[in-house]
Design an enzyme around this catalytic site. Structure first.
Site: not given
Length: 196
Positions: A43-45, A144
């Site tokens: 997962l993105d930070k 996104r």
């Protein structure tokens, strides 16, 4: 960090926003539980949510296979600007510009371009709107980019067009379903901003 399950094969936890899923989080699990932890997805930070980590190489191979063959189902909730359709099934071609760490929707297939697909249903008819998303492909920044490219940037996603004060994208991995050792496992959680 909240643990949803921990056994000798896997650990399932809720990744906090701001923690790196490939290095910081496995280290934190190791500090809490001991032993090794192998990341099989990311997962993105700046995104939180449900994640699974393998504790053995055999479990890592099994989970990686589930991702490859589509038997691991990943679902998300997101808060998006404006009001998207009640539901949708979107397919796009995505290109990642690694020098900018940014992903773009493109028209034609070429080197470095990957197909991306997601399905969603809108949970609230408002602005911003709450949506629930099922990923069919796991591309970098996929949710996104696919929402932003249609004029529905995620609240807090300043990289992809949001103009608001939220400090991080309102995106959360809310449900993971996968097979392991002949059993289908499901884990769910919701962030406070997505509870209706």
């Amino acid at each position: 960090m909240e643990l949803l399950l921990e056994n000798r094969h896997i650990a399932v936890c809720i990744k906090p926003v701001g923690m790196d899923s490939e290095q910081e989080l496995p280290t934190e699990l190791k500090n809490q539980l001991g032993g090794e932890f192998f990341p099989v997805h990311r997962l993105d930070k700046n995104v939180g949510g449900v994640m699974v980590y393998a504790r053995t190489r055999a479990a890592a191979a099994s989970l990686s296979k589930a991702i490859q063959d589509g038997s691991m189902v990943k679902e998300y909730v997101a808060l998006v600007h404006r009001t998207p359709p009640a539901q949708g099934d979107w397919e796009d071609l995505l290109f990642k510009d690694s020098s900018k760490n940014k992903v773009f929707v493109v028209k034609k297939e070429r080197k470095g371009v990957k197909k991306a697909r997601l399905e969603f249903s809108r949970l609230t008819e408002s602005d911003p709107s709450l949506v629930r998303i099922r990923l069919h492909t796991g591309r970098s920044h996929q949710i996104r980019v696919q929402f932003s490219s249609r004029g529905y940037p995620l609240v807090g996603d300043h990289k992809y067009g949001a103009r608001d004060d939220s400090p991080a994208p309102m995106l959360f991995s809310c449900k993971l379903t996968f097979p392991l050792l002949g059993e289908e496992l499901t884990f769910e959680a919701l962030p406070p901003w997505a509870q209706l």
